[in-house]
Scaffold this motif. Structure first.
Motif, PDB file in Angstrom:
ATOM      1  N   PRO A 111      34.473 -15.190   0.031  1.00  0.00           N
ATOM      2  CA  PRO A 111      35.216 -14.136  -0.653  1.00  0.00           C
ATOM      3  C   PRO A 111      35.611 -14.498  -2.083  1.00  0.00           C
ATOM      4  N   ILE A 112      35.754 -15.792  -2.360  1.00  0.00           N
ATOM      5  CA  ILE A 112      36.019 -16.207  -3.738  1.00  0.00           C
ATOM      6  C   ILE A 112      34.762 -16.037  -4.585  1.00  0.00           C
ATOM      7  N   GLY A 113      33.664 -16.604  -4.115  1.00  0.00           N
ATOM      8  CA  GLY A 113      32.425 -16.535  -4.878  1.00  0.00           C
ATOM      9  C   GLY A 113      31.887 -15.130  -5.032  1.00  0.00           C
ATOM     10  N   LEU A 114      32.035 -14.308  -3.997  1.00  0.00           N
ATOM     11  CA  LEU A 114      31.502 -12.949  -4.088  1.00  0.00           C
ATOM     12  C   LEU A 114      32.368 -12.051  -4.965  1.00  0.00           C
ATOM     13  N   ARG A 115      33.647 -12.350  -5.083  1.00  0.00           N
ATOM     14  CA  ARG A 115      34.444 -11.664  -6.103  1.00  0.00           C
ATOM     15  C   ARG A 115      33.896 -11.988  -7.488  1.00  0.00           C
ATOM     16  N   ILE A 116      33.640 -13.268  -7.731  1.00  0.00           N
ATOM     17  CA  ILE A 116      33.104 -13.682  -9.027  1.00  0.00           C
ATOM     18  C   ILE A 116      31.753 -13.018  -9.283  1.00  0.00           C
ATOM     19  N   ALA A 117      30.876 -13.080  -8.294  1.00  0.00           N
ATOM     20  CA  ALA A 117      29.518 -12.563  -8.483  1.00  0.00           C
ATOM     21  C   ALA A 117      29.499 -11.056  -8.686  1.00  0.00           C
ATOM     22  N   LEU A 128      23.721 -19.152  -2.617  1.00  0.00           N
ATOM     23  CA  LEU A 128      23.388 -20.083  -1.547  1.00  0.00           C
ATOM     24  C   LEU A 128      24.489 -19.917  -0.508  1.00  0.00           C
ATOM     25  N   VAL A 129      24.164 -19.316   0.608  1.00  0.00           N
ATOM     26  CA  VAL A 129      25.177 -18.888   1.576  1.00  0.00           C
ATOM     27  C   VAL A 129      25.095 -19.738   2.839  1.00  0.00           C
ATOM     28  N   GLN A 130      26.225 -20.318   3.227  1.00  0.00           N
ATOM     29  CA  GLN A 130      26.304 -21.067   4.478  1.00  0.00           C
ATOM     30  C   GLN A 130      27.540 -20.598   5.233  1.00  0.00           C
ATOM     31  N   SER A 131      27.345 -19.872   6.326  1.00  0.00           N
ATOM     32  CA  SER A 131      28.480 -19.359   7.109  1.00  0.00           C
ATOM     33  C   SER A 131      29.518 -18.724   6.194  1.00  0.00           C
ATOM     34  N   GLY A 132      29.059 -17.785   5.391  1.00  0.00           N
ATOM     35  CA  GLY A 132      29.933 -17.075   4.458  1.00  0.00           C
ATOM     36  C   GLY A 132      29.835 -15.584   4.688  1.00  0.00           C
ATOM     37  N   ASN A 133      30.815 -15.011   5.344  1.00  0.00           N
ATOM     38  CA  ASN A 133      30.745 -13.602   5.740  1.00  0.00           C
ATOM     39  C   ASN A 133      30.841 -12.642   4.562  1.00  0.00           C
ATOM     40  N   ALA A 134      30.025 -11.598   4.631  1.00  0.00           N
ATOM     41  CA  ALA A 134      30.154 -10.445   3.749  1.00  0.00           C
ATOM     42  C   ALA A 134      29.971  -9.162   4.550  1.00  0.00           C
ATOM     43  N   TYR A 135      29.899  -9.315   5.873  1.00  0.00           N
ATOM     44  CA  TYR A 135      29.667  -8.190   6.786  1.00  0.00           C
ATOM     45  C   TYR A 135      30.531  -8.400   8.026  1.00  0.00           C
TER      46      TYR A 135
END
Length: 295
Positions: A111-117, A128-135
């Motif tokens: 959630p930190i990185g996807l806010r930035i992106a 590069l996603v490792q066990s990082g939810n967006a769904y």
């Protein structure tokens, strides 16, 4: 002979009056890769990955405020929210002069990185996603008590605190790891996490972020729109045995990122511990295809 630029440096920066610890390696002229850790970890989780990337990339791995060796002010002196952790991270990257970078996102790092992106799409060269939810598909029964905590903090605090115990921290590292890989999982990882979490006032920090996590979910539509519109090159390396963020969360990325490269590993939540060399190879091969060295 080891290239001095590939040696990991341990640095601190002052961001909005707070000390932020970060690990750095590689040539600053090389393409940047930013590694964002999850709960209850720190940049220590990337201790083995950083040297594997530093010969080709400028690698930065910060500790979020409240974690690792960054400042951890009490909850009455700092507003712990994922929005604020994002602001600190972005300010650090700006201070370091990183205009473009790939983002490695795991657990809280997502959630930190996807806010930035999603807010700075032109700056992100790859995900590069490792066990990082967006769904929502990624959530398992692990989250049930945390969801209840967001709805009634007082009634569910005791249950939420169970997630802050040494037993639970160790479980996060060891569950889902095949028996023949358990000896790869270093006990110093969960021991360090727990020692830092046991500092006075730190559990209150974790509880506040447990409560704030609900607001990450409200941003999922924005993250997904970012995926659809900008199609960032995406590599997913996810433990298929992860009981915290399930493998369905990895598969869900395909809806909006049909070109995403997905690898479901025979691992748990902290796949770098048991499958670090394999993940490093996948990252190097992937970034070698999608990122070119800056002139």
């Amino acid at each position: 002979m080891t290239d001095s630029k590939s040696v990991v440096q341990h640095r601190t920066a002052t961001v909005n009056g707070r000390k932020v610890f970060y690990r750095e390696a590689g040539d600053p002229a090389a393409p940047a890769v930013v590694l964002l850790h999850g709960f209850p970890a720190s940049s220590h989780m990337f201790r083995n990955l950083i040297p594997e990337l530093a010969d080709r990339y400028h690698v930065i791995a910060p500790d979020h405020i409240g974690y690792g060796f960054s400042d951890a002010p009490p909850v009455d002196e700092f507003e712990y929210s994922f929005e604020n952790l994002t602001a600190v991270t972005l300010e650090l990257l700006d201070q370091l002069g990183l205009q473009k970078f790939a983002l490695y996102i795991q657990d809280y790092g997502a959630p930190i990185g996807l806010r930035i992106a999603s807010r700075n799409p032109d700056r992100v060269t790859a995900l590069l996603v490792q066990s990082g939810n967006a769904y929502l598909e990624g959530f398992t029964s692990f989250a049930d008590i945390l969801v209840a905590y967001t709805q009634d903090r007082l009634a569910n605090e005791a249950g939420a605190r169970e997630y802050l115990t040494a037993e639970k921290t160790r479980w996060q590292y060891t569950h889902g790891v095949p028996a023949d890989r358990l000896e790869r999982v270093a006990p110093d990882a969960w021991t360090l996490d727990q020692a830092l979490m046991d500092r006075p006032g730190n559990k209150e920090i974790q509880l506040q972020l447990f409560w704030d996590y609900q607001f990450n979910l409200t941003l999922y539509p924005e993250f997904q729109q970012y995926f659809r519109r900008h199609q960032p090159p995406t590599l997913i390396t996810w433990g298929k045995n992860d009981e915290i963020f399930g493998a369905d969360g990895a598969r869900a990325y395909e809806r909006d990122l049909p070109e995403a490269e997905i690898h479901l590993l025979d691992a748990g939540h902290f796949a770098l511990e048991s499958h670090g060399p394999e993940i490093a190879v996948l990252i190097r091969e992937f970034l070698g295809r999608v990122i070119t060295r800056r002139n």
